[in-house]
Structures are given as structure tokens and as C-alpha cells.
Design a protein around this motif. Structure first.
Motif, PDB file in Angstrom:
ATOM      1  N   ALA A 176       0.840  -1.205   0.000  1.00  0.00           N
ATOM      2  CA  ALA A 176       0.000   0.000   0.000  1.00  0.00           C
ATOM      3  C   ALA A 176       0.873   1.252   0.000  1.00  0.00           C
ATOM      4  O   ALA A 176       0.631   2.200  -0.748  1.00  0.00           O
ATOM      5  N   ARG A 211       2.571   1.771  -3.311  1.00  0.00           N
ATOM      6  CA  ARG A 211       1.645   2.182  -4.367  1.00  0.00           C
ATOM      7  C   ARG A 211       1.232   3.642  -4.188  1.00  0.00           C
ATOM      8  O   ARG A 211       1.013   4.358  -5.160  1.00  0.00           O
ATOM      9  N   LEU A 212       1.128   4.065  -2.940  1.00  0.00           N
ATOM     10  CA  LEU A 212       0.802   5.482  -2.701  1.00  0.00           C
ATOM     11  C   LEU A 212       1.926   6.366  -3.239  1.00  0.00           C
ATOM     12  O   LEU A 212       1.677   7.423  -3.838  1.00  0.00           O
ATOM     13  N   ALA A 254      -3.912   3.714   4.617  1.00  0.00           N
ATOM     14  CA  ALA A 254      -4.774   2.536   4.566  1.00  0.00           C
ATOM     15  C   ALA A 254      -5.782   2.530   5.701  1.00  0.00           C
ATOM     16  O   ALA A 254      -5.465   2.909   6.824  1.00  0.00           O
ATOM     17  N   CYS A 281      -7.862   5.608  -0.585  1.00  0.00           N
ATOM     18  CA  CYS A 281      -6.748   4.915   0.067  1.00  0.00           C
ATOM     19  C   CYS A 281      -6.928   3.409   0.034  1.00  0.00           C
ATOM     20  O   CYS A 281      -7.978   2.895  -0.341  1.00  0.00           O
ATOM     21  N   HIS A 282      -5.869   2.714   0.404  1.00  0.00           N
ATOM     22  CA  HIS A 282      -5.850   1.253   0.409  1.00  0.00           C
ATOM     23  C   HIS A 282      -6.813   0.741   1.480  1.00  0.00           C
ATOM     24  O   HIS A 282      -6.895   1.287   2.568  1.00  0.00           O
ATOM     25  N   HIS A 313      -7.330  -2.593   3.594  1.00  0.00           N
ATOM     26  CA  HIS A 313      -6.816  -3.919   3.945  1.00  0.00           C
ATOM     27  C   HIS A 313      -7.751  -4.569   4.950  1.00  0.00           C
ATOM     28  O   HIS A 313      -8.242  -3.909   5.863  1.00  0.00           O
ATOM     29  N   ASP A 361      -8.542  -4.255  -0.872  1.00  0.00           N
ATOM     30  CA  ASP A 361      -7.399  -4.326  -1.778  1.00  0.00           C
ATOM     31  C   ASP A 361      -6.489  -5.490  -1.409  1.00  0.00           C
ATOM     32  O   ASP A 361      -5.801  -6.041  -2.267  1.00  0.00           O
ATOM     33  N   SER A 362      -6.479  -5.834  -0.135  1.00  0.00           N
ATOM     34  CA  SER A 362      -5.652  -6.956   0.311  1.00  0.00           C
ATOM     35  C   SER A 362      -6.298  -7.605   1.515  1.00  0.00           C
ATOM     36  O   SER A 362      -6.984  -6.943   2.292  1.00  0.00           O
ATOM     37  N   PHE A 408      -4.084 -10.249  -2.891  1.00  0.00           N
ATOM     38  CA  PHE A 408      -4.352  -8.902  -3.378  1.00  0.00           C
ATOM     39  C   PHE A 408      -5.401  -8.941  -4.478  1.00  0.00           C
ATOM     40  O   PHE A 408      -5.323  -9.780  -5.375  1.00  0.00           O
ATOM     41  N   ALA A 449      -0.586  -5.954  -7.990  1.00  0.00           N
ATOM     42  CA  ALA A 449      -0.246  -5.111  -6.831  1.00  0.00           C
ATOM     43  C   ALA A 449       1.146  -5.397  -6.280  1.00  0.00           C
ATOM     44  O   ALA A 449       1.879  -4.480  -5.899  1.00  0.00           O
TER      45      ALA A 449
END
Lengths: 558, 558
Positions: B184, B187-188, B273, B301-302, B304, B330-331, B351, B356
Motif C-alpha cells: 500500500a 503504491r501510494l 490505509a 486509500c488502500h 486492507h 485491496d488486500s 491482493f 499489486a
């Protein structure tokens, strides 16, 4: 309804059975279990298919993405495991499989592993591991003592200290290295005055606190890839993982290292840690640890030694001196699943300062309470199996002297093999064995002679062909399944500072004999007769003849 | 000299023997091995001493810090293991051991574990794992499908894709959670224009690049302690691990969550996240995942989900709805050594986006080469054992329906136990079971009544005594070794927002019967008769009488 209920009850009974009824000894699974107990070597030889199948073909057996709806009989599943998994796995224990850091296992590891699995302890806390906690602490102390040679009073004070741990037991060397650098980072940015430390405030504020642009890890180009992961994970960035070039012996070049330190100072980047390697993964060399310790002291930074591979060299009276300076490291990584001959999944990091791990300490309400002896408060991982038991077993049953024999044997064998390669007209030794790892390549002596006098450009052309030859050679040998070496790419001054492809050999299996080493070379000489490689070698011959003709012309031979 | 050489040869021969000669079936180790195969339950019951010895006493057996010089006979070492280690370990598989996330193991796991150990594959690369690599990829796809329900075409495309992995197999849930947040974070701060991404440039420059003061992880107060570690490790800082208070059902309070998001925006801290929990470690509750997914989408945002415990609830047609919204994560983390009934040391993160994991991809020259299918290029760990095999076995042999039965059984049993507690005059249920975990405490009904009308200060006094009672109760019960519950501290509005000590029960062992649950309560009622607790309860009685008298006075009863 009653019928459904009957079905449900039958299903439930079946389910209880798998938790309560053992496999019958004459069942498929029972028979395999027995076969492994009776004769592991025989089992592996009989059941693993030597000839390599294409990976894409194997994948076909593992391509259903849906979880099966209904239960499968254990016997049926075992047939699948035997035919599709075991048969297509790698015989890592074979004495001719000398390409990676795998070996035969001592027999006692198997039944002891079963005890470990059966007990299914969780080392994160004493409540689920009881005696395993002191055992793991003892193992960490033993490895600590191997490295740091503290006295009885020291270990008496620290071994079972509820507030501290002498090291962290990990799933492997990568987590060990990450843990070491995590500790180093958190100690560099320790709480001070208003600043509550990096663990609390994060890296952004920590950099501001110290007024620096960044922090850096310095390691040689031979450093393990886990340092790249660590630099990424810890927020340092791979730009600040400084990979310093090595000397002709694959050891970090101290002048270049100092030069990099000066550059970092100019860029206002703080050195977080110097990393010395005791047994590089690719060539088995040892960095100049004493000199690095001096430099780390001068810089006031953490000194970590990655002895994942080479650490057990300390068992050997004859070779211990190779690691001289390791006791000055702030932290040392040693893998148990490498030269301690424990099954896969066991690494360790030990710290000189028994309070160092406080820098990453954490607690939770339901476990890891303050003052508990739970090991989980000082590890990156959470729940963990009782693998330390197998290290304990190895250290007890094999003993210091037994490990010494294994180490001496490996180093001696590597020297023998280096001698064979040197004397063989078809091969070139590309790195001298310092411990029990060496690299070489197929490169006929005539080509070596041409290379010695060729220009950088000409070397480039020759090496490009040699790279292809060695890549194919390694591939065909692996596929044939009789013996196995690995390959990597090394950059060295001797080869015009370009990377070349080399074959890599790791000699840690006590069952590998000189005859097997001869057979490895003999097989390679056969493989290069295959048409695809043959034609590359013919191109190489022509190229060398042209270059040699040029020499002679230049020397006025015509 | 010749004599030394003879000794050396004898030592070497002994050394070869441990690598080549199996343990005789009638040896001490052979006999234990057989006993475990024949009757695991019996073995554990016979060999583990129930009555707890003081940890300090146990430590005496593990206090030598020097590695033994000479080898030990396997038989001798085995006696030590039996007497000092096995006897003093914890019977985690006992049906009355309902305090932690441990259970009995299905029988087939033991011989299959032996096959895994014997093969000693290393999953970091195909060259040392061959068929184990597609197998692990299949297991990841199966878990991915359980969560995300992709179609055949999707898995056909991704399951064995050499450039990507649908998830990462880990040593446990902590590494899985760390991996998710690492992805995460990367990726951000993905490469964009001149900015080469956080993996390369580090967190300091990345914050500057986005122009923010920090990044934050938001999770409820019931979040697992691994998120604290992740915040520290990834450079985020524990200050920016925002632990949001929960509602009366231990689920994240959405209003408070939104309030925290607003606060972060004002402080220019970017939410990295949101973390939803599917089965909190302490109380087994599930966060409102749908609403959290909405919020994460709004924040960009991610998202999880930590389903380390609760993930397998998805096997159950009846209870799957409890995790509604999980497929929008996302995960997702799922532990195999929890409700997939695999031995310790197996976790996973999957993921939604099959690309990802590229965010943490890494390569090395000798393995993990670009384009290889080596799984090691997408994992935090390096060398790893073939544990995925045991997950594969569980999914195949138990099947979706088998796991469904186990899940349904656990949830049903938790409800039954909650009923027993509610009806019992001595106990108070402190969290309703949503899945198969609940908490309660010893707190007589009369005291509960007093608490209901008492002031915050009075509640504080009562709870302080109750905390001591429950702490001792848990300790004595553990030491007696017949049954086991764990304890933790929970904060809840119902208890004046102060933390109270509660007993925690996890019901995942299919061999735990209602009779055993009754026995747990019965034993606790006996334990509170012990003098130390008895006197605490007398103090409590007096205190309550005074408070009750106050009520009556206030109500004009006098």
C-alpha cells in the motif's frame, strides 16, 4: 429434514475421524511415512524423477483455482502428492546437487521435526510454548557466545532476562537482516528530549530531528538481495543502499567504501550501518571485518555482519580466523537452515548489546505483557513454530567438533575442486574459494590466453559468447537431472568490469565426494558437445583465431 | 600423528552416519516417532506434564550458554527432549485448552509434514522447489478466489503468470499484514514523472513529493499488534497508527473513524490505509467492512482486511455474510495455521489487483531473475519451506464443506458457551460471540447489579478488585493444567471506558465438547474458593454492600 440431519451427522463423524484416527500403517500415506523413516535417501532417489519436466507441463496439475467442494480420501490425495508433487520436486539433498545452499539432512532431524509438529507450540508467548521459550533463549545465547565469546557471568545475567533478548529467532536470514537494520535505524533515531523516537514519530520527523537528508546502508556489491528489501521496507530507499565495488577477491574495496562515506557526508546523508559479509552468497568471500569495524567506530554507525552462510566457520579452529573482527559487530545474522543443517525455515540474528532489541520492543494486552518472558515482544514475526528445537538438537548431537569437521570438509573440498578446475583445459576458475563456495565457467585455456591479450572490446565479444555457452550448459545440466550447479553474473576488473556469467558451486553436503565433483565436470564436457553449444564454441574459435592473428600481426610475426 | 589421523577418521565416519543411517525403530527416538504416528493424542496426554512447573525451574535445564564440544548420542539427547522439553511443553491441542488460537491437528498433517521436511524444498526459487512453486501459486489462487470470487478466465490468466503473484505466502499473519501495508505504501508513493518511487527514493523524499507531513494507518482499537510493528518498521511511526475506538460490539466506530480522517486532513497527514478486521484477536468481532470499503474509496486509500482469524468463515454458507464487503478489500490476510488447521508457521496475504505485488518486486542475479516464476521476487521473506503443501492438503482433503462444518461448529459452540455463562450466577459475558471467540469474567450477578447502578468511581473500585480476581483465576487455572483460558484487558463504554480484565475463549478445536465447557466453568468456581481469591471476593462483597446501602439511602429506603 431427518435425512439432511443424518447426512450432517455422517459428515461430522468423518470430520472427527481426521482429528482422532491415525493413518493406518498399511495406508498409502503410512507406507510413505515408513519409507522415509527407513531410508530417506532411497525414498528421495526412488520417488523424485530426475529428468526435468517443463514447468508449464507441471503447472497443468496445479491449475484449478476453486477449492474442492467435497472432501477427498487421504489415500487418493497421497497418490496425487506422490505422482505430481514429490516426483516433480527437486532432490536438494543429492550429493551432486551442488548449485545452491542445500544439503542432505542429518537423519535425526526428521523424527525430531515430527515431535515439533506434533507439539505445535507457538513461540510468540510462554503460554503456548513453555519450555520452548527457555530453549530458544538458550539457542540464541549459544550462537551469541559463538560470535561474542562472553563469559558465564554475562550469560547468567542475560540468557533468561525477562526484559531483554540476546537475539531474535526468525524464519530465515532475510528477516534476520531486516531485524538488525530495523534495530540500527531505531537506535540511530532513539528518543531524546522532546523527540520521542522513530518508532513513535516516523521517519519523516526523525530526519528533521537529526537534520539530515537521508540515511544510508553501505554494503559490497556482493551483498545479499535482502538488503535491498530492507532499504525499501524501512523507508530508507534503494538509492541509499550504497553497493560498493569489490576488490579482485570479491571483498568490499575499503578505499571506495571510504570514498562513498565522504560523498554521503557531503550530501548530508547519515550512514546508518556498514554491512560486512562473512560468506558472500555468490562467491563465499569474507569482507575485511576488522577494518570495517574500525570504520564503523569512526563513523559512529551500526556494524552488521551478514554471516548467514559463513557464521558456522567459527566452529573451526583452523578457519575461524577468516572471520576475525566479527565479534566487533553490533549484530550478526546466522542461518540455521544453511550450515547448521536444520530443515528450511530457521534463521537468527544476535546482538552484541543485550539491550539492543529494546529498540523494536512492542507489547499487547493479551500477550507480550510488560515483564513477561514472551519472546514475541522482540521479533518481527508474530506466531512462530518451535524450530529452535532443531537447532538445539544439532548443536547438542553434532557438537562443536562435529560442525568443525563439516566446515573443514567443505573448505577442503572446495579447494580440491578449484584445483580440478584449474588443471582442466576446458574450465576457468572465476573466484578462488575462501570458504566452501567457488565460481568458474566453461572457457577453454586457448580462449583464456586470447582473452589475456585482447582489447576491452574484443573481451566483450568473447565473453558474450561464453555467457551464452555457460547459460545453456547450466540449463541442460539441470534438465538432465544428474548433477546441478547454479549460475550467476559477476562483475570483476579481470573481465573488463563487465558482468560475466559464471557457474556457482556450494560444497556443504558431506556426502559430496571428489568423484562426484569429477563427474560434474565430465558431464559438462559432454554437454558442450551438443549442437547448439558446439556451434557457439565454433564461433568462439573463429573469433579467437582472428584476434590471435591480429596479435601476431601486431607483434610482427607475419 | 597416525593416531590423530585415526581419531579424525573415526569422527568423520560417525559424522557420515548421522547423514546416512536412519534411527533404528527400537531406538528411543524411533519409539517416540512410532508412538506419535500410532496415537498422537495418547502421546501428548502421556508425555506432557499437566501440572505447571515454575518457569524459573524449567530455565535451569536450558541455561548452559556454551555449545557442547563433543557430540551426544541421539538416544541420550532424545531422553533429554522427552523429560525436559516435551514434558514441559504446552498441550495446545487439548480440547480444554481454549484460551488461544490453537487446536488439535488433523492426523494427515503429521506424515505430510514429514514428506515436506524430507524434501526440504526452498520456495524462493523454482530451481530448489520445482512443482512446489506451481502448488504454492495454486494455493494463493484458491484463497484469492475464496475472497474475491474471480472467474476461471481470471485465474487462467494470473495463477501461473511469471511476472506477477496473486499473493504472498508468509510465515504468519504478521508478515502478511506488513506485506500488505508495504505494498500500500509503495503504491501510494509510486513512480511518477521525475519521482522514481519510494522503493528507490525513500520515505523522506516521498513525503516531500506528495507534500504531506506523514501517512497514517487507521484501524480499530481491537487491531492486532502487528499493525504497530508495521507502522514502526515502514517508517510511518506509531503516532500515525490511529487506533479508533469501537462500539459496544468491538467494531470500529464509523463516526469516530470519519472524525479521525478529518483530523488527519487538517494536519496534512495522508491516510495510507484503512484496516478492517474480520475476527478481532481478542473478541472475534467483524468490522463493518462494506462501510469501510465505501470510506476507503472516498478517501482514495488502500483498504486492507485482516482476516487472519476470521477469513475461513467464508467457507460457511450460513455465516459468510458476516464478512460481507471483504471482496472490496485491496488486500486480505488469512492465516493457515489458525482456522485452516495447518501446523504453526503459515500465513498468506492476497491482493485484489493481481499486479499489486509489483510494488515490492525485487530481483537478484543468481536467482529471481526477471521473467522467472520464482516466488521469492514478491515476498518479504527469502528462503522459505514448502508449507503451502499442507494448506493444499487441507483444502483438498477437508474440502470446502469440511471447513464449513468446522466453522459452523465453532460458532455454534461459542453461542452455547455464551448461553452457559449468561445463565451462570457467577459469571458475566463481556463480549457476545459473533464468530467463535468470546470474553467473560468472574463477576457474581449481585455484583453486576451493583455495578449497573454505581457511579464511575464506584465502578472503578469494583472493577479493580474483579480484575485481581480474574487475573488470579486465570493464573491458577493455567497452573493446574486441566483446562486453559487466556486473559486480556478490554476497554468498553459499559465499564466506564476503563479497561477491565476479562477471560478469553477461542472455540476452534472440534474436539471441545459442551461437557468440557461446563467443566471449565466448574473448575473456575472451585478456584475462586481458594483463600487468596476468597478474601478478594469478601472485600468485594463488603464494598458492594456499602454501595447498595448508599442506593437504598438515596432512594429513601431507610
Amino acid at each position: 429434514m431427518p435425512k439432511n440431519r443424518e447426512v450432517a451427522r455422517a459428515n461430522l463423524e468423518n470430520l472427527y475421524r481426521i482429528f482422532t484416527v491415525p493413518e493406518a500403517p498399511d495406508s498409502t500415506l503410512g507406507a510413505i511415512d515408513q519409507a522415509i523413516s527407513d531410508n530417506l535417501t532411497g525414498f528421495l532417489q526412488t520417488h523424485i524423477v530426475a529428468l526435468e519436466r517443463n514447468l508449464e507441463e507441471i503447472e497443468a496439475d496445479f491449475s484449478a483455482a476453486a477449492i474442492p467442494e467435497d472432501p477427498t480420501f487421504v489415500s487418493e490425495y497421497t497418490e496425487f502428492v506422490k505422482e505430481k508433487l514429490v516426483a516433480q520436486s527437486v532432490h536438494t539433498a543429492a550429493p551432486g546437487f551442488i548449485g545452491h545452499m542445500t544439503s542432505a539432512l542429518p537423519y535425526f532431524m526428521l523424527p525430531l521435526s515430527r515431535i515439533m509438529t506434533a507439539l505445535n507450540q507457538n513461540l510468540v508467548k510462554v503460554e503456548t510454548s513453555k519450555a520452548f521459550t527457555p530453549l530458544e533463549r538458550q539457542v540464541l545465547a549459544m550462537l551469541h557466545r559463538l560470535v561474542y565469546r562472553g563469559d558465564d557471568a554475562f550469560y547468567g545475567q542475560w540468557i533468561h532476562n525477562s526484559r531483554h533478548a540476546l537475539g531474535a529467532f526468525c524464519s530465515g536470514g532475510t528477516i534476520a537482516n531486516v531485524t538488525a537494520l530495523w534495530v540500527a535505524r531505531n537506535r540511530l533515531f532513539a528518543p531524546a528530549g522532546q523527540f520521542r523516537g522513530i518508532a513513535q514519530e516516523g521517519l519523516g520527523r526523525s530526519l528533521k530531528h537529526l537534520g539530515c537528508e537521508g540515511i544510508a546502508i553501505l554494503v559490497s556489491r556482493r551483498g545479499h538481495y535482502s538488503f535491498g528489501k530492507a532499504a525499501d521496507l524501512l523507508g530508507i530507499g534503494r538509492d541509499n543502499l550504497v553497493m560498493v565495488d569489490t576488490d579482485a577477491n570479491n571483498r568490499i574495496d575499503l578505499n571506495l567504501l571510504k570514498q562513498e562515506c565522504r560523498r554521503l557526508r557531503e550530501e548530508n546523508i547519515r550512514p546508518l550501518a556498514l554491512v560486512g559479509i562473512a560468506g558472500t552468497t555468490e562467491t563465499g568471500n569474507v569482507d575485511p571485518l576488522e577494518a570495517m569495524a574500525d570504520l564503523a567506530a569512526e563513523l559512529g554507525c551500526h556494524f552488521h555482519v551478514d554471516a548467514a552462510w559463513g557464521g558456522p566457520t567459527l566452529f573451526s579452529d583452523r578457519h575461524r580466523h577468516l572471520l576475525s573482527g566479527i565479534s566487533r559487530a553490533d549484530s550478526v545474522t546466522i542461518d540455521a537452515h544453511k550450515q547448521l543443517y536444520v530443515p528450511m525455515g530457521a534463521g537468527m540474528v544476535v546482538f552484541k548489546d543485550p539491550t539492543a532489541l529494546s529498540a523494536i520492543e512492542h507489547h499487547a494486552a493479551y500477550i507480550l505483557r510488560h515483564g513477561s518472558k514472551d519472546l514475541g515482544s522482540h521479533t518481527l514475526e508474530g506466531s512462530r513454530p518451535g524450530k529452535a528445537m532443531l537447532v538445539h538438537a544439532g548443536l547438542s548431537i553434532i557438537g562443536r567438533k562435529g560442525y568443525e569437521l563439516l566446515i573443514d570438509l567443505g573448505i577442503e573440498r572446495a579447494r580440491t575442486f578449484a584445483g580440478m578446475i584449474r588443471q582442466h583445459p576446458g574450465f576457468e576458475l572465476t573466484s578462488e574459494p575462501e570458504l566452501n563456495i567457488l565460481t568458474y565457467r566453461y572457457c577453454p585455456h586457448a580462449v583464456q590466453q586470447t582473452l589475456a591479450g585482447a582489447t576491452a572490446e574484443q573481451c566483450g565479444c568473447i565473453n558474450a559468447i561464453l555467457d551464452q555457452v555457460n547459460q545453456l550448459l547450466q540449463k541442460y545440466q539441470r534438465e538432465a537431472g544428474k548433477t546441478f550447479v547454479s549460475r550467476t553474473r559477476l562483475r570483476a576488473a579481470a573481465y573488463g568490469s563487465r558482468e560475466i556469467t559464471v557457474l556457482r558451486v556450494v560444497l556443504a553436503n558431506p556426502l559430496t565426494t571428489d568423484e562426484i565433483l569429477s563427474a560434474v565436470l565430465a558431464e559438462q564436457c559432454e554437454i558442450v558437445q551438443q549442437p547448439e553449444i558446439r556451434s557457439l564454441l565454433q564461433r568462439l574459435e573463429t573469433l579467437c583465431a582472428e584476434i590471435d592473428a591480429g596479435f601476431r600481426a601486431a607483434a610482427g610475426c607475419f
